[in-house]
Design an enzyme around this catalytic site. Structure first.
Site, PDB file in Angstrom:
ATOM      1  N   ASN A  75      35.181  34.576  38.834  1.00 38.49           N
ATOM      2  CA  ASN A  75      35.381  35.896  38.415  1.00 38.49           C
ATOM      3  C   ASN A  75      35.824  36.120  36.739  1.00 38.49           C
ATOM      4  O   ASN A  75      36.955  35.354  36.539  1.00 38.49           O
ATOM      5  CB  ASN A  75      36.416  36.438  39.220  1.00 38.49           C
ATOM      6  CG  ASN A  75      37.192  37.740  38.869  1.00 38.49           C
ATOM      7  OD1 ASN A  75      36.470  38.522  37.927  1.00 38.49           O
ATOM      8  ND2 ASN A  75      38.258  38.106  39.294  1.00 38.49           N
ATOM      9  N   TRP A  76      34.843  36.264  35.914  1.00 36.71           N
ATOM     10  CA  TRP A  76      35.158  36.252  34.677  1.00 36.71           C
ATOM     11  C   TRP A  76      36.282  37.439  33.981  1.00 36.71           C
ATOM     12  O   TRP A  76      36.573  37.395  32.903  1.00 36.71           O
ATOM     13  CB  TRP A  76      33.814  36.273  33.744  1.00 36.71           C
ATOM     14  CG  TRP A  76      33.308  35.219  33.555  1.00 36.71           C
ATOM     15  CD1 TRP A  76      33.310  33.881  34.385  1.00 36.71           C
ATOM     16  CD2 TRP A  76      32.370  34.758  32.869  1.00 36.71           C
ATOM     17  NE1 TRP A  76      32.612  32.945  34.042  1.00 36.71           N
ATOM     18  CE2 TRP A  76      31.898  33.328  32.926  1.00 36.71           C
ATOM     19  CE3 TRP A  76      31.617  35.544  31.511  1.00 36.71           C
ATOM     20  CZ2 TRP A  76      30.749  32.697  32.284  1.00 36.71           C
ATOM     21  CZ3 TRP A  76      30.611  34.813  30.906  1.00 36.71           C
ATOM     22  CH2 TRP A  76      30.257  33.407  31.365  1.00 36.71           C
ATOM     23  N   LYS A  77      36.406  38.425  35.018  1.00 36.93           N
ATOM     24  CA  LYS A  77      37.245  39.602  34.695  1.00 36.93           C
ATOM     25  C   LYS A  77      36.933  40.186  33.450  1.00 36.93           C
ATOM     26  O   LYS A  77      35.617  40.192  33.075  1.00 36.93           O
ATOM     27  CB  LYS A  77      38.846  39.133  34.634  1.00 36.93           C
ATOM     28  CG  LYS A  77      39.319  38.414  35.804  1.00 36.93           C
ATOM     29  CD  LYS A  77      40.741  38.075  36.085  1.00 36.93           C
ATOM     30  CE  LYS A  77      41.063  37.280  36.985  1.00 36.93           C
ATOM     31  NZ  LYS A  77      42.645  36.992  37.220  1.00 36.93           N
ATOM     32  N   HIS A 132      40.019  43.606  44.275  1.00 37.60           N
ATOM     33  CA  HIS A 132      40.832  42.564  43.576  1.00 37.60           C
ATOM     34  C   HIS A 132      42.091  43.266  43.225  1.00 37.60           C
ATOM     35  O   HIS A 132      42.320  44.470  43.196  1.00 37.60           O
ATOM     36  CB  HIS A 132      40.079  42.101  42.286  1.00 37.60           C
ATOM     37  CG  HIS A 132      40.785  40.874  41.609  1.00 37.60           C
ATOM     38  ND1 HIS A 132      41.853  41.198  40.966  1.00 37.60           N
ATOM     39  CD2 HIS A 132      40.220  39.837  41.776  1.00 37.60           C
ATOM     40  CE1 HIS A 132      42.444  40.018  40.553  1.00 37.60           C
ATOM     41  NE2 HIS A 132      41.541  39.215  40.790  1.00 37.60           N
ATOM     42  N   GLU A 147      44.003  43.118  40.903  1.00 40.55           N
ATOM     43  CA  GLU A 147      43.975  43.916  39.521  1.00 40.55           C
ATOM     44  C   GLU A 147      43.619  45.335  39.937  1.00 40.55           C
ATOM     45  O   GLU A 147      43.810  46.217  38.989  1.00 40.55           O
ATOM     46  CB  GLU A 147      43.377  43.151  38.514  1.00 40.55           C
ATOM     47  CG  GLU A 147      44.258  41.876  38.080  1.00 40.55           C
ATOM     48  CD  GLU A 147      43.153  40.642  37.568  1.00 40.55           C
ATOM     49  OE1 GLU A 147      42.142  40.842  37.179  1.00 40.55           O
ATOM     50  OE2 GLU A 147      43.768  39.448  37.592  1.00 40.55           O
ATOM     51  N   GLU A 149      43.999  36.124  48.075  1.00 38.98           N
ATOM     52  CA  GLU A 149      44.826  35.838  46.573  1.00 38.98           C
ATOM     53  C   GLU A 149      46.144  36.303  46.445  1.00 38.98           C
ATOM     54  O   GLU A 149      46.394  37.523  46.048  1.00 38.98           O
ATOM     55  CB  GLU A 149      43.871  36.574  45.551  1.00 38.98           C
ATOM     56  CG  GLU A 149      42.243  36.091  45.519  1.00 38.98           C
ATOM     57  CD  GLU A 149      41.738  36.301  44.042  1.00 38.98           C
ATOM     58  OE1 GLU A 149      41.268  35.551  43.399  1.00 38.98           O
ATOM     59  OE2 GLU A 149      41.668  37.467  43.988  1.00 38.98           O
ATOM     60  N   GLY A 169      46.700  33.741  37.858  1.00 37.52           N
ATOM     61  CA  GLY A 169      46.686  33.607  36.488  1.00 37.52           C
ATOM     62  C   GLY A 169      48.153  32.945  36.154  1.00 37.52           C
ATOM     63  O   GLY A 169      48.534  33.123  34.833  1.00 37.52           O
ATOM     64  N   SER A 189      45.136  30.586  40.583  1.00 37.27           N
ATOM     65  CA  SER A 189      45.226  29.348  40.001  1.00 37.27           C
ATOM     66  C   SER A 189      44.626  28.263  40.460  1.00 37.27           C
ATOM     67  O   SER A 189      45.164  27.006  40.673  1.00 37.27           O
ATOM     68  CB  SER A 189      46.677  29.069  39.833  1.00 37.27           C
ATOM     69  OG  SER A 189      47.303  29.944  38.999  1.00 37.27           O
ATOM     70  N   GLY A 246      39.246  32.534  38.818  1.00 39.11           N
ATOM     71  CA  GLY A 246      39.238  33.274  37.447  1.00 39.11           C
ATOM     72  C   GLY A 246      39.167  32.688  36.231  1.00 39.11           C
ATOM     73  O   GLY A 246      38.156  31.976  35.779  1.00 39.11           O
ATOM     74  N   GLY A 247      40.406  32.134  35.610  1.00 37.13           N
ATOM     75  CA  GLY A 247      40.475  31.198  34.410  1.00 37.13           C
ATOM     76  C   GLY A 247      39.608  30.033  34.312  1.00 37.13           C
ATOM     77  O   GLY A 247      38.713  29.961  33.436  1.00 37.13           O
TER      78      GLY A 247
HETATM   79  P1  PGA Z   1      42.809  32.770  38.325  1.00 41.04           P
HETATM   80  O1  PGA Z   1      42.384  34.172  38.922  1.00 41.04           O
HETATM   81  O2  PGA Z   1      41.980  31.664  38.960  1.00 41.04           O
HETATM   82  O3  PGA Z   1      42.800  32.795  36.803  1.00 41.04           O
HETATM   83  O4  PGA Z   1      44.234  32.546  38.908  1.00 41.04           O
HETATM   84  C1  PGA Z   1      41.786  34.317  40.446  1.00 41.04           C
HETATM   85  C2  PGA Z   1      41.345  35.791  40.471  1.00 41.04           C
HETATM   86  O5  PGA Z   1      41.918  36.744  39.954  1.00 41.04           O
HETATM   87  O6  PGA Z   1      40.455  35.800  41.195  1.00 41.04           O
END
Ligand code: PGA
Length: 249
Positions: A11-13, A97, A99, A167, A173, A212, A233-234
């Site tokens: 997930n590149w956001k 998600h 977010e 999640e 993050g 994470s 994500g990251g």
């Molecule tokens: P993260 O994000 O791996 O950077 O913690 C995961 C996500 O929000 O899908």
């Protein structure tokens, strides 16, 4: 219990420009040279979905979006429909998600409506759930997550390809992850809630862990019962890091 093949989804956001597609190409080439034991997907900003689809065409990397509107078309300035994502080359879409739930006020009912839209467009939804730190500390993680599953999964999912992603909001993050026991406990609850909602149709879809995940912790997390993959994500932004997770699956 029969488990479907693991799914590792990036997930590149709101990250990535055209130049970033070099990372996607590098990933695709590495997986062509040495096949993965799992499914691999990249969920990119809507602006990059079509270019990603072209960049990885013929390879194993699956293409996803990060959200879609619940309506098929109309006066919704700035929004992207599920059919538009599919038309651009996506086969998956992340929905609900945290977010989006926290930053855009998406309720379980909103997420369920988006899931219906995704299914109508032939997309495979990855439906996200997860508790906040306050809810975790109050001992409510299982109750909160089970309710999110019940409210966010429409009954039409039964028999369709989809995934649920657990999640914990506080793990996204932050570099923090739950203990393996906590992951196992919530994943078992998610499975029970999926079966409660969909009956037999809730037994097979993978439950991804997200928050994470990195090369150094992927193997132990992916070995936990009912962890059917990861939402990353990251660590999905760079091909080398993402490959380190994929190779652990
Ligand atoms: P993260 O994000 O791996 O950077 O913690 C995961 C996500 O929000 O899908």
């Amino acid at each position: 219990m029969k488990q479907s093949v693991k799914l590792i989804a990036g997930n590149w956001k709101m990250n990535g420009l055209g130049a970033s597609l070099g990372e996607a190409r590098a990933l695709s080439e590495a997986l062509a040279a040495e096949p993965a034991a799992c499914r691999v997907a990249l969920c990119l900003p809507a602006t990059l979905v079509h270019r990603l689809a072209e960049a990885v065409a013929g390879g194993v990397v699956e293409v996803g979006g990060q959200d879609c509107h619940a309506e098929a078309s109309g006066a919704f300035t700035g929004s992207t429909s599920a059919a538009m994502l599919a038309d651009a080359g996506a086969t998956l879409v992340i929905l609900g998600h945290s977010e989006r739930r926290a930053g855009f006020g998406e309720s379980d009912a909103d997420v369920a409506a988006k899931v219906e839209a995704a299914l109508a467009a032939g997309l495979e939804p990855i439906i996200c759930v997860g508790e906040t730190l306050d809810q975790r500390q109050a001992g409510e993680a299982v109750v909160v997550v089970s309710a999110q599953v019940a409210g966010s999964l429409p009954s039409s999912l039964s028999g369709k390809a989809f995934a649920v992603a657990y999640e914990p909001v506080w793990a996204i993050g932050t570099g923090l992850t739950p203990t393996l026991e906590q992951i196992e406990e919530v994943h078992a609850a998610v499975r029970a809630a999926m079966i409660g909602r969909l009956g037999e149709g809730g037994r097979i879809a993978p439950i991804l862990y997200g928050g994470s995940v990195k090369p150094s912790n992927a193997a132990e997390i992916l070995a936990v019962a009912e962890v059917g993959g990861a939402l990353v994500g990251g660590a999905s932004l760079k091909a080398a890091d993402f490959l380190g997770i994929i190779r652990a699956a």
